[in-house]
Motif scaffolding. Structure first.
Motif, PDB file in Angstrom:
ATOM      1  N   UNK A 196     -20.404 -16.208  -9.430  1.00 44.10           N
ATOM      2  CA  UNK A 196     -21.090 -17.879  -8.351  1.00 44.10           C
ATOM      3  C   UNK A 196     -22.644 -17.541  -8.793  1.00 44.10           C
ATOM      4  N   UNK A 197     -23.251 -16.158  -8.715  1.00 44.04           N
ATOM      5  CA  UNK A 197     -24.124 -15.976  -8.487  1.00 44.04           C
ATOM      6  C   UNK A 197     -24.966 -16.609  -9.642  1.00 44.04           C
ATOM      7  N   UNK A 208     -25.784 -19.743  -9.371  1.00 42.97           N
ATOM      8  CA  UNK A 208     -25.763 -20.461  -8.697  1.00 42.97           C
ATOM      9  C   UNK A 208     -27.480 -20.555  -9.296  1.00 42.97           C
ATOM     10  N   UNK A 254     -16.179 -12.034  -8.215  1.00 38.90           N
ATOM     11  CA  UNK A 254     -16.533 -13.782  -8.008  1.00 38.90           C
ATOM     12  C   UNK A 254     -18.361 -13.347  -7.734  1.00 38.90           C
ATOM     13  N   UNK A 255     -18.777 -12.572  -6.635  1.00 34.73           N
ATOM     14  CA  UNK A 255     -20.149 -12.623  -6.389  1.00 34.73           C
ATOM     15  C   UNK A 255     -20.410 -12.431  -7.470  1.00 34.73           C
ATOM     16  N   UNK A 312     -13.633  -9.237  -5.417  1.00 33.69           N
ATOM     17  CA  UNK A 312     -14.729  -9.397  -4.630  1.00 33.69           C
ATOM     18  C   UNK A 312     -16.516  -9.158  -5.867  1.00 33.69           C
TER      19      UNK A 312
END
Lengths: 171, 312
Positions: free
Chosen positions: B54-55, B58, B50-51, B47
């Motif tokens: 995406x972080x 973003x 993925x974080x 996980x």
């Protein structure tokens, strides 16, 4: 192959949810992606592949929320999936209103299950009051997100199915 | 047989597994004060990337949002910066003007220190004649109580001759520039011994010079462009040795016994801000002219003769 698509989409949503909601300071109002996927899988998929998919997604959510004991969300997801399978004869998720209402109820049930498992297995858990306070807002936000996520999962599943069938034609 | 049993109860077994396994995991991971389990490590490994991705995504999206969408704060900051910029530009201009004034005054002071034989009074230029036909500056005298201020006094600057006072009223005086068509001054070409009269032509940047035709002298040392024209002091208005201008062209126009040359003024009248009014000067007697040593240093007081105007 649909299940892989659902799995990947939900994983992506979980991955987006964590930093995105943290950025906008609204982490407490995150929709319960796992519950919606469990509903979708229960409605559209078979029993065993569906439950396996939801189980894996639940484990992934456990990976995103390691403050809770591993397995909580997997268990909650599996139970929601089974509950939706049992209730599928009485619910029609094709209508957005019924979908939203079902999502709200499922989220409330999931929150209750989460609290129950936390109380039983997590001795350090002490946020019952907060969990209760957040139960209703969480169900409302999940209710709103449910139609969108359903559409997304549906589209992703179809896309995966088309790709896989096109690939098998050339073989 | 076992395989048949497994195939028959595959669904039930799987169902039992996904229901019981999480409970076992919860039981195991719910214990307090335990280390990170291998399952947790695997889940984190699955996980966390993925974080991170995406972080990062973003972050770049957030940057775009900050840059292009949430511009309200930027706009306000921009307006404040613009206002500050205007204020600072004004301060910078003031500072530059002061610096320029300081530079000019320093030159004037240096000039005054270098020409101690001159009695001068500083004045500030406050305006210029609006008429097209005259070249006149209006100055304000900075020193109070100048009683002997009168028409005819020479006005100079560190660059050279400016003109002479034409009218006086209180602390105000009008200065007729050397470029004015009414202006005349006795002058010589520096280092060539050719003397003559400088006459204004009424043009802003030019005036003519009429020189006494000294055929032999001119032939011996021909007048060339760039030759400096300085005052002789014979007119008893301008102290000797002050630069009036430079010969603009070596070509001359002959008028009777005189040759007329065109000069370029030594002083930039357009940017003139401060001037010195010569109220008197002491003629320095050269060593060769004097016999005893004390006498060599003697300075002879020369009174400026206001009556000695070009017309007079």
């Amino acid at each position: 192959m649909n299940y892989v698509a659902w799995l990947l989409v939900t994983w992506l949503l979980l991955g987006l949810e964590s930093p995105l909601l943290g950025s906008f300071s609204s982490q407490l109002f995150a929709p319960d992606v796992l519950v919606i996927t469990a509903m979708f899988a229960a409605h559209r998929g078979g029993l065993l592949p569906g439950i396996l998919t939801v189980f894996i997604i639940g484990l992934l959510k456990d990976g995103f929320c390691l403050a809770a004991p591993v397995g909580v969300f997997a268990e909650v997801g599996v139970l929601v999936f089974l509950g939706m399978r049992l209730a599928s004869r009485h619910t029609d998720l094709r209508s957005p209103v019924s979908l939203m209402a079902t999502a709200a109820i499922a989220t409330l049930v999931a929150t209750g299950l989460f609290m129950m498992f936390e109380t039983i297995f997590h001795r350090e858990f002490g946020s019952h009051a907060q969990a209760l306070r957040m139960a209703l807002p969480l169900s409302l936000i999940t209710m709103l997100a449910a139609p969108l996520q359903f559409a997304l999962l549906d589209r992703a599943g179809r896309l995966f199915e088309r790709r896989s069938s096109a690939g098998s034609m050339f073989r | 047989m076992f395989r048949d049993l497994l195939q028959r109860y595959q669904g039930t077994l799987l169902l039992g597994l996904v229901l019981i396994l999480p409970l076992a995991l919860m039981y195991w991971h719910g214990k307090p004060n335990r280390n990170t389990s291998p399952i947790e490590k695997v889940l984190m490994a699955l996980t966390a990337p993925m974080q991170a991705v995406t972080r990062a995504s973003l972050g770049s999206v957030g940057g775009v949002v900050d840059d292009y969408v949430l511009l309200t704060k930027t706009k306000r900051n921009n307006e404040e910066l613009k206002r500050d910029n205007r204020l600072l530009l004004g301060e910078a201009l003031k500072s530059r003007a002061l610096q320029e004034e300081l530079r000019r005054l320093k030159k004037l002071c240096d000039f005054k220190q270098g020409r101690k034989e001159l009695d001068t009074v500083p004045a500030k230029v406050i305006g210029r004649e609006v008429s097209q036909f005259f070249r006149v500056l209006r100055v304000r005298i900075d020193v109070d109580g100048i009683e002997n201020l009168r028409p005819g006094l020479a006005v100079i600057t560190h660059g050279g001759v400016v003109g002479r006072i034409e009218k006086v009223s209180g602390d105000w005086a009008d200065v007729m520039l050397v470029t004015d068509s009414r202006s005349q001054a006795h002058a010589s070409i520096s280092g060539k011994g050719v003397v003559g009269t400088v006459k204004g032509k009424g043009r802003r940047k030019q005036f003519g010079v009429e020189f006494v035709h000294l055929d032999r002298a001119v032939r011996r040392t021909p007048i060339a462009p760039g030759d400096a024209v300085v005052t002789t002091g014979h007119d008893r208005v301008f102290p000797p040795g002050l630069e009036i201008g430079h010969v603009a062209s070596g070509k001359s126009t002959q008028r009777g016994p005189y040759h007329e040359y065109t000069l370029t003024p030594a002083v930039a009248f357009a940017t003139l801000e401060e001037v010195l009014i010569v109220t008197g000067y002491r003629a320095v007697v050269k060593d060769s002219d004097s016999l005893p040593a004390p006498e060599a240093a003697r300075r002879k007081r020369v009174r400026v003769d206001p009556a000695n105007t070009p017309d007079g």
